[in-house]
Design a protein around this motif. Structure first.
Motif, PDB file in Angstrom:
ATOM      1  N   GLN A  44      29.195  39.617  45.293  1.00 23.54           N
ATOM      2  CA  GLN A  44      29.089  40.798  44.016  1.00 23.54           C
ATOM      3  C   GLN A  44      27.090  40.497  44.179  1.00 23.54           C
ATOM      4  OE1 GLN A  44      30.208  37.907  40.986  1.00 23.54           O
ATOM      5  NE2 GLN A  44      31.396  39.706  39.899  1.00 23.54           N
ATOM      6  N   LEU A  60      30.939  35.517  48.336  1.00 24.44           N
ATOM      7  CA  LEU A  60      32.111  34.178  47.452  1.00 24.44           C
ATOM      8  C   LEU A  60      33.345  34.734  48.559  1.00 24.44           C
ATOM      9  CD1 LEU A  60      32.619  35.941  44.800  1.00 24.44           C
ATOM     10  CD2 LEU A  60      32.459  33.902  45.040  1.00 24.44           C
ATOM     11  N   ILE A  86      36.327  20.500  53.697  1.00 19.21           N
ATOM     12  CA  ILE A  86      35.020  22.011  52.561  1.00 19.21           C
ATOM     13  C   ILE A  86      33.578  21.918  53.668  1.00 19.21           C
ATOM     14  CG2 ILE A  86      34.431  20.725  51.364  1.00 19.21           C
ATOM     15  CD1 ILE A  86      34.748  24.180  50.112  1.00 19.21           C
ATOM     16  N   VAL A  93      30.492  28.783  55.969  1.00 22.13           N
ATOM     17  CA  VAL A  93      29.820  30.096  55.037  1.00 22.13           C
ATOM     18  C   VAL A  93      28.237  29.858  54.645  1.00 22.13           C
ATOM     19  CG1 VAL A  93      29.965  30.004  52.431  1.00 22.13           C
ATOM     20  CG2 VAL A  93      32.168  29.519  53.205  1.00 22.13           C
ATOM     21  N   VAL A 114      27.662  25.855  46.762  1.00 19.97           N
ATOM     22  CA  VAL A 114      28.122  24.368  48.200  1.00 19.97           C
ATOM     23  C   VAL A 114      28.413  23.715  46.655  1.00 19.97           C
ATOM     24  CG1 VAL A 114      26.139  24.595  49.794  1.00 19.97           C
ATOM     25  CG2 VAL A 114      26.012  23.218  46.837  1.00 19.97           C
ATOM     26  N   SER A 115      29.654  23.131  47.615  1.00 20.26           N
ATOM     27  CA  SER A 115      30.712  21.385  46.874  1.00 20.26           C
ATOM     28  C   SER A 115      29.662  20.055  46.728  1.00 20.26           C
ATOM     29  CB  SER A 115      32.337  21.376  47.480  1.00 20.26           C
ATOM     30  OG  SER A 115      32.684  22.634  47.272  1.00 20.26           O
ATOM     31  N   GLN A 118      29.475  18.454  49.865  1.00 15.92           N
ATOM     32  CA  GLN A 118      28.993  18.965  50.688  1.00 15.92           C
ATOM     33  C   GLN A 118      27.223  18.237  50.452  1.00 15.92           C
ATOM     34  OE1 GLN A 118      29.950  23.065  50.162  1.00 15.92           O
ATOM     35  NE2 GLN A 118      29.418  23.257  52.364  1.00 15.92           N
ATOM     36  N   GLU A 145      24.336  27.679  44.727  1.00 17.73           N
ATOM     37  CA  GLU A 145      24.130  27.427  43.721  1.00 17.73           C
ATOM     38  C   GLU A 145      25.327  26.174  43.253  1.00 17.73           C
ATOM     39  OE1 GLU A 145      26.909  30.750  42.172  1.00 17.73           O
ATOM     40  OE2 GLU A 145      24.969  31.863  42.225  1.00 17.73           O
ATOM     41  N   ASP A 176      27.880  27.882  36.526  1.00 16.67           N
ATOM     42  CA  ASP A 176      29.693  27.153  36.122  1.00 16.67           C
ATOM     43  C   ASP A 176      28.020  26.917  34.658  1.00 16.67           C
ATOM     44  OD1 ASP A 176      30.927  28.551  37.316  1.00 16.67           O
ATOM     45  OD2 ASP A 176      31.568  26.519  37.701  1.00 16.67           O
ATOM     46  N   GLY A 232      30.560  36.818  33.901  1.00 19.28           N
ATOM     47  CA  GLY A 232      31.426  37.662  33.955  1.00 19.28           C
ATOM     48  C   GLY A 232      31.075  38.297  32.955  1.00 19.28           C
ATOM     49  N   TYR A 253      31.811  42.075  36.713  1.00 19.52           N
ATOM     50  CA  TYR A 253      32.621  43.220  37.303  1.00 19.52           C
ATOM     51  C   TYR A 253      31.667  44.446  36.622  1.00 19.52           C
ATOM     52  CZ  TYR A 253      36.633  40.248  38.024  1.00 19.52           C
ATOM     53  OH  TYR A 253      37.112  39.132  38.818  1.00 19.52           O
ATOM     54  N   PRO A 258      33.075  41.966  43.394  1.00 16.90           N
ATOM     55  CA  PRO A 258      32.654  41.270  44.474  1.00 16.90           C
ATOM     56  C   PRO A 258      33.233  42.330  46.160  1.00 16.90           C
ATOM     57  CG  PRO A 258      33.561  39.743  43.234  1.00 16.90           C
ATOM     58  CD  PRO A 258      33.988  41.175  42.731  1.00 16.90           C
TER      59      PRO A 258
HETATM   60  P1  C2E Z   1      32.374  31.027  40.436  1.00 17.04           P
HETATM   61  O1  C2E Z   1      30.590  30.399  41.404  1.00 17.04           O
HETATM   62  O2  C2E Z   1      32.064  30.791  39.185  1.00 17.04           O
HETATM   63  O3  C2E Z   1      32.315  32.232  40.854  1.00 17.04           O
HETATM   64  C1  C2E Z   1      31.975  33.510  39.776  1.00 17.04           C
HETATM   65  C2  C2E Z   1      34.175  33.510  40.033  1.00 17.04           C
HETATM   66  O4  C2E Z   1      34.205  34.282  38.848  1.00 17.04           O
HETATM   67  C3  C2E Z   1      34.288  34.685  41.121  1.00 17.04           C
HETATM   68  O5  C2E Z   1      35.401  34.551  41.115  1.00 17.04           O
HETATM   69  C4  C2E Z   1      34.459  36.021  40.859  1.00 17.04           C
HETATM   70  O6  C2E Z   1      35.049  37.165  41.534  1.00 17.04           O
HETATM   71  C5  C2E Z   1      35.066  36.139  39.456  1.00 17.04           C
HETATM   72  N1  C2E Z   1      33.781  37.162  38.864  1.00 17.04           N
HETATM   73  C6  C2E Z   1      32.521  37.666  38.822  1.00 17.04           C
HETATM   74  N2  C2E Z   1      32.662  38.487  38.301  1.00 17.04           N
HETATM   75  C7  C2E Z   1      33.396  38.477  37.573  1.00 17.04           C
HETATM   76  C8  C2E Z   1      33.774  39.116  35.774  1.00 17.04           C
HETATM   77  O7  C2E Z   1      33.419  40.234  35.075  1.00 17.04           O
HETATM   78  N3  C2E Z   1      34.935  38.419  34.754  1.00 17.04           N
HETATM   79  C9  C2E Z   1      35.935  38.234  36.111  1.00 17.04           C
HETATM   80  N4  C2E Z   1      37.073  37.748  35.000  1.00 17.04           N
HETATM   81  N5  C2E Z   1      36.164  37.227  36.809  1.00 17.04           N
HETATM   82  C10 C2E Z   1      34.869  37.279  37.550  1.00 17.04           C
HETATM   83  P2  C2E Z   1      36.166  34.053  42.898  1.00 17.04           P
HETATM   84  O8  C2E Z   1      36.068  34.481  43.763  1.00 17.04           O
HETATM   85  O9  C2E Z   1      37.951  33.753  42.601  1.00 17.04           O
HETATM   86  O10 C2E Z   1      35.193  32.824  42.855  1.00 17.04           O
HETATM   87  C11 C2E Z   1      36.224  31.436  42.272  1.00 17.04           C
HETATM   88  C12 C2E Z   1      35.921  29.873  42.516  1.00 17.04           C
HETATM   89  O11 C2E Z   1      35.708  29.789  43.916  1.00 17.04           O
HETATM   90  C13 C2E Z   1      34.622  30.325  42.487  1.00 17.04           C
HETATM   91  O12 C2E Z   1      33.081  29.945  40.929  1.00 17.04           O
HETATM   92  C14 C2E Z   1      33.455  29.398  43.165  1.00 17.04           C
HETATM   93  O13 C2E Z   1      33.336  27.876  42.259  1.00 17.04           O
HETATM   94  C15 C2E Z   1      34.431  28.487  44.309  1.00 17.04           C
HETATM   95  N6  C2E Z   1      34.125  29.823  45.640  1.00 17.04           N
HETATM   96  C16 C2E Z   1      33.969  30.664  46.197  1.00 17.04           C
HETATM   97  N7  C2E Z   1      33.157  31.396  46.928  1.00 17.04           N
HETATM   98  C17 C2E Z   1      32.602  29.448  47.311  1.00 17.04           C
HETATM   99  C18 C2E Z   1      32.184  28.603  48.822  1.00 17.04           C
HETATM  100  O14 C2E Z   1      32.470  29.711  49.448  1.00 17.04           O
HETATM  101  N8  C2E Z   1      32.213  28.027  48.441  1.00 17.04           N
HETATM  102  C19 C2E Z   1      32.500  27.004  47.091  1.00 17.04           C
HETATM  103  N9  C2E Z   1      32.444  25.749  47.579  1.00 17.04           N
HETATM  104  N10 C2E Z   1      33.238  27.764  46.307  1.00 17.04           N
HETATM  105  C20 C2E Z   1      32.761  28.619  46.775  1.00 17.04           C
END
Ligand code: C2E
Ligand code: CA
Ligand code: CA
Ligand code: CA
Length: 274
Positions: A44, A60, A86, A93, A114-115, A118, A145, A176, A232, A253, A258
């Motif tokens: 994204q 992502l 993870i 990743v 990163v979690s 990790q 992050e 966050d 967001g 968005y 993404p």
């Molecule tokens: P995050 O790090 O807070 O990533 C942002 C999430 O918000 C992403 O969801 C993204 O698609 C979504 N988003 C971005 N812009 C908007 C918007 O304008 N509106 C809305 N409603 N949503 C938006 P996604 O891809 O489903 O990821 C969810 C969470 O999963 C991420 O939150 C992150 O905490 C975790 N995640 C994703 N990839 C990884 C990874 O490779 N490793 C780890 N440990 N966690 C991951």
């Protein structure tokens, strides 16, 4: 009424069994998914508000499951964290994201989530160094992050890891921001380069109280020398308000959803796309 209660309980039990079974299937699948190469990264774009340029993209992870389709991370990251998967997933990743970013223009960085696990048990410094060496991506083009939950325990060790990562030249973002319990104390203990204001504040930014909180976070972040990202952003109004409150970068968005790794070049170079 008693019989009815019993039936309800049986029904509940059956539903529980079903949930446990589904979870077990998912866990087995998850273990195999890494070996089978079923994970993929979407990216994204993140906009630098002052210059109007895309200066980074957040990786992502998604799971391309043979029968379930494209599974979002919310479904499997928590399970991957509980099972320890993870750590190898996070290594994949990091490797894939640095590899992809190597092909982007030099002014575009990649952000990788990163979690907690990790950071605490994952040999993160070694993994990051190996990924940078293997791909040749300059460290300043990698940003990690981290959410507050990663920081909650074993502060001394976590602090050392973050300092070592910074020593490699990697940047660190607090993700966050505003949703945890004691965000402010972390800012004293860890050397963050960026604050990412959680989407919940941006979606409520029309509300004057919420806008005041965003303004305060921006003042705090910028006075500590940090970049402040609004997460967001979905509407032009939210973008205008986030900019007016002083956010330095924007993601959401409205700026770009993404997209698959193959489409990211077009997304980061608007106008250069074919
Ligand atoms: P995050 O790090 O807070 O990533 C942002 C999430 O918000 C992403 O969801 C993204 O698609 C979504 N988003 C971005 N812009 C908007 C918007 O304008 N509106 C809305 N409603 N949503 C938006 P996604 O891809 O489903 O990821 C969810 C969470 O999963 C991420 O939150 C992150 O905490 C975790 N995640 C994703 N990839 C990884 C990874 O490779 N490793 C780890 N440990 N966690 C991951
Ligand atoms: Ca993130
Ligand atoms: Ca976030
Ligand atoms: Ca989030």
């Amino acid at each position: 009424a008693k019989a009815e209660g019993r039936n309800t309980f049986r029904f509940f039990e059956a539903a529980m069994d079903e949930a446990v079974e589904e979870r077990r299937r998912l866990e087995l699948d998850l273990r195999l998914a890494l070996q089978r190469g079923e994970f993929e990264l979407h990216y994204q774009p993140i906009l630098d508000i002052a210059s109007g340029a895309i200066t980074s993209a957040e990786a992502l992870v998604r799971w391309r499951h043979p029968t379930r389709g494209l599974v979002p991370p919310g479904t499997f990251i928590p399970l991957a964290e509980e099972t320890g998967l993870i750590v190898p997933l996070g290594e994949w990743v990091l490797r894939a994201a640095t590899h992809d970013a190597r092909r982007w223009p030099a002014h575009v960085s990649v952000a990788v989530n990163v979690s907690a696990l990790q950071v605490r048990h994952g040999h993160l410094v070694r993994t990051v160094r190996a990924a940078l060496e293997a791909t040749g991506l300059p460290a300043r083009r990698l940003e990690l992050e981290i959410t507050e939950s990663a920081l909650m325990t074993d502060n001394e060790h976590v602090c050392e890891v973050l300092h070592d990562l910074r020593g490699l030249g990697v940047r660190i973002a607090l993700d966050d921001f505003g949703t945890g319990y004691s965000s402010l104390s972390y800012l004293r203990q860890f050397p963050f380069d960026k604050l990412k204001i959680d989407r919940s504040f941006i979606s409520g930014i029309r509300d004057p109280e919420t806008a005041a909180i965003v303004r305060a976070i921006v003042a705090l972040g910028t006075s500590l020398g940090m970049v402040v990202t609004a997460e967001g952003i979905e509407t032009p109004e939210q973008f205008a308000l986030a900019r007016a409150e002083g956010c330095t970068t924007a993601q959401g968005y409205l700026i770009g959803r993404p997209c698959a790794a193959g489409d990211v070049l077009a997304a980061v170079l608007p106008g250069a796309a074919a």
